[in-house]
Design a protein around this motif. Structure first.
Motif, PDB file in Angstrom:
ATOM      1  N   SER A 156      36.216  27.410  36.678  1.00 58.60           N
ATOM      2  CA  SER A 156      35.628  28.816  35.835  1.00 58.60           C
ATOM      3  C   SER A 156      34.730  28.246  34.784  1.00 58.60           C
ATOM      4  O   SER A 156      35.456  27.283  33.990  1.00 58.60           O
ATOM      5  CB  SER A 156      36.879  29.701  35.496  1.00 58.60           C
ATOM      6  OG  SER A 156      37.201  30.212  36.945  1.00 58.60           O
ATOM      7  N   GLU A 203      41.215  35.907  47.652  1.00 58.80           N
ATOM      8  CA  GLU A 203      40.046  36.501  48.262  1.00 58.80           C
ATOM      9  C   GLU A 203      39.933  37.481  49.277  1.00 58.80           C
ATOM     10  O   GLU A 203      39.530  38.664  49.506  1.00 58.80           O
ATOM     11  CB  GLU A 203      38.701  35.839  48.266  1.00 58.80           C
ATOM     12  CG  GLU A 203      38.106  35.215  46.931  1.00 58.80           C
ATOM     13  CD  GLU A 203      36.785  34.350  47.209  1.00 58.80           C
ATOM     14  OE1 GLU A 203      36.017  34.755  46.344  1.00 58.80           O
ATOM     15  OE2 GLU A 203      36.819  33.391  47.837  1.00 58.80           O
ATOM     16  N   GLN A 260      41.514  41.086  46.720  1.00 59.34           N
ATOM     17  CA  GLN A 260      40.335  41.644  46.021  1.00 59.34           C
ATOM     18  C   GLN A 260      40.553  42.967  45.588  1.00 59.34           C
ATOM     19  O   GLN A 260      40.264  43.197  44.580  1.00 59.34           O
ATOM     20  CB  GLN A 260      38.888  41.346  46.675  1.00 59.34           C
ATOM     21  CG  GLN A 260      38.590  39.783  46.808  1.00 59.34           C
ATOM     22  CD  GLN A 260      38.165  39.507  45.492  1.00 59.34           C
ATOM     23  OE1 GLN A 260      38.716  39.723  44.333  1.00 59.34           O
ATOM     24  NE2 GLN A 260      37.459  38.171  45.541  1.00 59.34           N
ATOM     25  N   VAL A 272      42.906  30.355  46.149  1.00 56.58           N
ATOM     26  CA  VAL A 272      41.773  31.332  45.862  1.00 56.58           C
ATOM     27  C   VAL A 272      41.323  32.155  47.202  1.00 56.58           C
ATOM     28  O   VAL A 272      40.924  33.209  47.107  1.00 56.58           O
ATOM     29  CB  VAL A 272      40.576  30.512  45.190  1.00 56.58           C
ATOM     30  CG1 VAL A 272      39.277  31.059  44.967  1.00 56.58           C
ATOM     31  CG2 VAL A 272      41.171  29.844  44.014  1.00 56.58           C
ATOM     32  N   GLU A 273      41.212  31.299  48.126  1.00 58.31           N
ATOM     33  CA  GLU A 273      40.865  31.894  49.430  1.00 58.31           C
ATOM     34  C   GLU A 273      41.702  33.008  49.946  1.00 58.31           C
ATOM     35  O   GLU A 273      41.143  34.115  50.303  1.00 58.31           O
ATOM     36  CB  GLU A 273      40.549  30.774  50.663  1.00 58.31           C
ATOM     37  CG  GLU A 273      39.699  29.473  50.197  1.00 58.31           C
ATOM     38  CD  GLU A 273      40.210  28.575  49.128  1.00 58.31           C
ATOM     39  OE1 GLU A 273      39.222  27.935  48.594  1.00 58.31           O
ATOM     40  OE2 GLU A 273      41.496  28.541  48.997  1.00 58.31           O
ATOM     41  N   GLY A 300      38.939  30.151  40.565  1.00 60.03           N
ATOM     42  CA  GLY A 300      37.620  29.762  41.392  1.00 60.03           C
ATOM     43  C   GLY A 300      36.601  29.546  40.618  1.00 60.03           C
ATOM     44  O   GLY A 300      36.640  28.450  39.535  1.00 60.03           O
ATOM     45  N   GLU A 301      35.381  30.066  40.886  1.00 64.69           N
ATOM     46  CA  GLU A 301      34.306  29.607  40.138  1.00 64.69           C
ATOM     47  C   GLU A 301      33.868  31.152  39.385  1.00 64.69           C
ATOM     48  O   GLU A 301      32.753  31.536  39.181  1.00 64.69           O
ATOM     49  CB  GLU A 301      33.159  29.456  41.198  1.00 64.69           C
ATOM     50  CG  GLU A 301      33.441  28.035  41.690  1.00 64.69           C
ATOM     51  CD  GLU A 301      31.965  27.633  42.470  1.00 64.69           C
ATOM     52  OE1 GLU A 301      31.305  28.347  42.842  1.00 64.69           O
ATOM     53  OE2 GLU A 301      32.459  26.559  43.086  1.00 64.69           O
ATOM     54  N   SER A 302      34.810  31.517  38.496  1.00 66.52           N
ATOM     55  CA  SER A 302      34.657  32.793  37.843  1.00 66.52           C
ATOM     56  C   SER A 302      33.938  32.582  36.520  1.00 66.52           C
ATOM     57  O   SER A 302      33.873  31.201  36.167  1.00 66.52           O
ATOM     58  CB  SER A 302      35.965  33.402  37.194  1.00 66.52           C
ATOM     59  OG  SER A 302      36.553  33.992  38.513  1.00 66.52           O
ATOM     60  N   ASN A 340      36.603  34.196  41.537  1.00 65.45           N
ATOM     61  CA  ASN A 340      35.112  33.983  41.802  1.00 65.45           C
ATOM     62  C   ASN A 340      34.382  35.257  41.354  1.00 65.45           C
ATOM     63  O   ASN A 340      33.244  35.901  42.125  1.00 65.45           O
ATOM     64  CB  ASN A 340      34.814  33.912  43.392  1.00 65.45           C
ATOM     65  CG  ASN A 340      35.447  32.477  43.560  1.00 65.45           C
ATOM     66  OD1 ASN A 340      35.598  31.672  42.872  1.00 65.45           O
ATOM     67  ND2 ASN A 340      35.832  32.323  44.694  1.00 65.45           N
ATOM     68  N   LYS A 341      34.665  35.590  39.974  1.00 66.26           N
ATOM     69  CA  LYS A 341      33.954  36.996  39.544  1.00 66.26           C
ATOM     70  C   LYS A 341      33.323  36.639  38.303  1.00 66.26           C
ATOM     71  O   LYS A 341      33.617  35.676  37.578  1.00 66.26           O
ATOM     72  CB  LYS A 341      34.938  37.946  39.117  1.00 66.26           C
ATOM     73  CG  LYS A 341      35.657  38.664  40.407  1.00 66.26           C
ATOM     74  CD  LYS A 341      35.050  39.671  41.231  1.00 66.26           C
ATOM     75  CE  LYS A 341      35.635  40.272  42.186  1.00 66.26           C
ATOM     76  NZ  LYS A 341      36.350  41.419  42.207  1.00 66.26           N
ATOM     77  N   THR A 342      32.276  37.815  38.254  1.00 62.88           N
ATOM     78  CA  THR A 342      31.635  37.625  36.599  1.00 62.88           C
ATOM     79  C   THR A 342      32.226  38.789  35.811  1.00 62.88           C
ATOM     80  O   THR A 342      32.029  40.068  36.399  1.00 62.88           O
ATOM     81  CB  THR A 342      30.091  37.535  36.938  1.00 62.88           C
ATOM     82  OG1 THR A 342      29.464  36.362  37.483  1.00 62.88           O
ATOM     83  CG2 THR A 342      29.474  37.544  35.480  1.00 62.88           C
ATOM     84  N   HIS A 354      40.434  26.053  37.882  1.00 67.46           N
ATOM     85  CA  HIS A 354      39.684  25.714  38.741  1.00 67.46           C
ATOM     86  C   HIS A 354      38.195  25.287  38.102  1.00 67.46           C
ATOM     87  O   HIS A 354      38.159  24.363  37.218  1.00 67.46           O
ATOM     88  CB  HIS A 354      39.201  26.376  39.904  1.00 67.46           C
ATOM     89  CG  HIS A 354      40.514  26.831  40.655  1.00 67.46           C
ATOM     90  ND1 HIS A 354      41.160  28.345  40.635  1.00 67.46           N
ATOM     91  CD2 HIS A 354      41.665  26.308  41.208  1.00 67.46           C
ATOM     92  CE1 HIS A 354      42.460  28.207  41.110  1.00 67.46           C
ATOM     93  NE2 HIS A 354      42.608  26.952  41.495  1.00 67.46           N
TER      94      HIS A 354
END
Length: 170
Positions: free
Chosen positions: A108, A56, A60, A52-53, A86-88, A71-73, A106
């Motif tokens: 999400s 990013e 991206q 993920v890192e 990630g934390e989407s 890590n998006k919305t 992850h």
């Protein structure tokens, strides 16, 4: 291009097959790499490759274009291919006769609504969360890997299949 060499070195340690290793080495740009990611999604998700890192930091500007969200919305309707890493967080809707293939990994959190005659295939991994509804004559098939939370409400003539693969990944 420098990142293809970095990725090739990391992929070699993960025992990527020789033809794909060669394609990685020969990739001309980030678009070529993202096409490989999409086509080789099983290897990439099973190995958290690239991380993920790394995505990013180096990707991206192109990931969203290929349906890969880090890590998006996001909010999407009738998208044929979506990857959430990630934390989407996502709200996904499938209507009519649409087909969607979705990968959730992850941490999400995803809310899916499937209606009409749509077909939704979901692979959900790790500690992610999948909630939503399937109604009308829609079909949703969910493959669980790891320990995700899955909470789907079914109504009407909808079909819902949840298959626990009882392993962490593919």
């Amino acid at each position: 291009m420098k990142i293809n060499k970095e990725l090739a070195a990391k992929a070699r340690k993960l025992d990527i097959c020789k033809p794909w290793l060669q394609m990685l080495k020969e990739a001309k740009d980030k678009h070529s790499l993202m096409k490989m990611f999409v086509k080789g999604i099983d290897f990439c998700l099973a190995n958290n490759f690239p991380s993920v890192e790394y995505l990013e930091k180096h990707g991206q500007e192109v990931t969203d274009e290929y349906g890969v969200h880090v890590n998006k919305t996001v909010k999407k309707t009738d998208s044929p291919f979506t990857v959430l890493l990630g934390e989407s967080k996502a709200e996904l809707t499938n209507n009519g006769f649409s087909f969607s293939q979705i990968f959730i990994k992850h941490d999400s959190i995803v809310d899916i609504t499937a209606t009409g005659n749509s077909l939704t295939i979901v692979d959900v991994f790790d500690d992610s969360v999948l909630i939503g509804t399937v109604s009308d004559s829609a079909t949703m098939v969910i493959y669980k890997y790891g320990n995700p939370r899955v909470d789907i409400l079914k109504s009407g003539n909808a079909t819902l299949k949840i298959i626990d693969k009882q392993r962490k990944t593919y």
